[in-house]
Structures are given as C-alpha cells and as structure tokens.
Design an enzyme around this catalytic site. Structure first.
Site, PDB file in Angstrom:
ATOM      1  N   CYS A  57       0.874  -1.177   0.000  1.00 15.10           N
ATOM      2  CA  CYS A  57       0.000   0.000   0.000  1.00 15.10           C
ATOM      3  C   CYS A  57       0.913   1.229   0.000  1.00 15.10           C
ATOM      4  O   CYS A  57       2.093   1.119  -0.353  1.00 15.10           O
ATOM      5  CB  CYS A  57      -1.005  -0.030   1.160  1.00 15.10           C
ATOM      6  SG  CYS A  57      -0.336   0.126   2.819  1.00 15.10           S
TER       7      CYS A  57
HETATM    8  C1  RB5 Z   1      -4.092   5.261   0.606  1.00 15.44           C
HETATM    9  O1  RB5 Z   1      -4.162   6.623   0.389  1.00 15.44           O
HETATM   10  C2  RB5 Z   1      -3.192   4.953   1.782  1.00 15.44           C
HETATM   11  O2  RB5 Z   1      -3.827   5.327   2.956  1.00 15.44           O
HETATM   12  C3  RB5 Z   1      -2.857   3.486   1.805  1.00 15.44           C
HETATM   13  O3  RB5 Z   1      -2.221   3.131   0.626  1.00 15.44           O
HETATM   14  C4  RB5 Z   1      -1.921   3.020   2.899  1.00 15.44           C
HETATM   15  O4  RB5 Z   1      -0.796   3.818   2.975  1.00 15.44           O
HETATM   16  C5  RB5 Z   1      -2.519   2.773   4.197  1.00 15.44           C
HETATM   17  O5  RB5 Z   1      -1.835   2.410   5.160  1.00 15.44           O
END
Ligand code: RB5
Length: 155
Positions: A67
């Site tokens: 993420c």
């Molecule tokens: C998305 O904007 C972001 O919050 C996600 O990719 C991640 O970093 C969450 O922990």
C-alpha cells in the site's frame, strides 16, 4: 526455491506492484495476482484480505501486500489466522522476520521505498528460512495462543 506468492496492492502500492510481479516471475515463482489493476482509488483492506486469505488457505506459500505506507496492509493482513505479516523496508528485518518470526506475508510501502531497495527486500525475504529454534517456536506458540483466545468459531 519457487513456489506460489500471492501479490496484492491498493492504489498507493499499485506503482510498485508490476515491478515486484515481474521480479517474482523472473525468479521462478508462480504469482497469484490479487489486484488492484489500475491507479484508481480502492480500499487497502480488500487487497490485504485477498492476499492473506490465499496464504491462510494454503493457496499461496507466501504473500506480498503493498500500500502507500505498508502500515494499513500489515494491520489488515494480520487479522487472518495463521498470517504473520511484517512491514519491512530494510533487508535485516526481511530475513530476521522469517528466521525468528516465520513471517509469511511481506508488506511494503510504495510511497516509502524505491523499487531497487524493494526488490532487495523481496529477494532477501524469499531466501530466508525459519530457524525452527526452540525459543522461536515457544514465542510463536504464544502468538498462536493470543490468536486463539480471540478467534470466533465459524459456523
Ligand atoms: C491510501 O491513500 C493509503 O492510505 C494506503 O495506501 C496506505 O498507505 C494505508 O496504510
């Protein structure tokens, strides 16, 4: 080694996902691609869940979730019984997390780590093996006991 790796990312992790996928395939791994497949905003728990479930079911030997920061991915993936997810942006954590903690899901933050270091982390993690040392088995048993205390019985 080879084997099957489930790979998933949200939109924050999406820019790094093809690089990781290509690397895994070049190393002889079969990749279960759990998405996402574009930069459109999605919710990280959906992709962490798809990867973690594949590991939980035994469809995949290991999983990688990407993420933006890697934090949400690790929080969500660790909700699955039998999943031991770790957020690693350095090679020491990547191998020690397997050797000592039997980490079976690697979390990465594509907004934190660059592609070259990410691939070194992935390579190190893939090459590492759980030591099986008695003290680590004892500690992991305690982790399992914590999990069991809160696990709901499926009907
Ligand atoms: C998305 O904007 C972001 O919050 C996600 O990719 C991640 O970093 C969450 O922990």
């Amino acid at each position: 080694m080879g084997g099957t790796v489930a790979l998933g990312a949200d939109h924050g992790g999406y820019p790094l996902k093809p690089t990781v996928k290509e690397f895994l395939e070049s190393q002889g791994y079969t990749v279960i691609d759990c998405g996402t497949h574009s930069a459109d905003p999605v919710d990280y728990p959906d992709f962490a869940a798809a990867v973690a479930e594949a590991v939980h079911n035994g469809q995949a030997d290991r999983g990688i979730v990407i993420c933006g920061s890697g934090v949400g991915a690790s929080v969500a993936a660790n909700k699955f019984p039998g999943v031991r997810a770790g957020l690693c942006h350095d090679t020491f954590s990547a191998h020690q997390g397997v050797e000592d903690d039997d980490m079976n899901v690697l979390c990465l933050g594509a907004r934190v780590i660059g592609p070259s270091l990410a691939l070194e982390v992935v390579q190190t993690w893939l090459s590492a093996r759980f030591s099986g040392a008695e003290r680590h088995l004892r500690r992991l048993k305690k982790v399992d006991q914590i999990e069991s205390r809160f696990m709901k019985v499926e009907s």
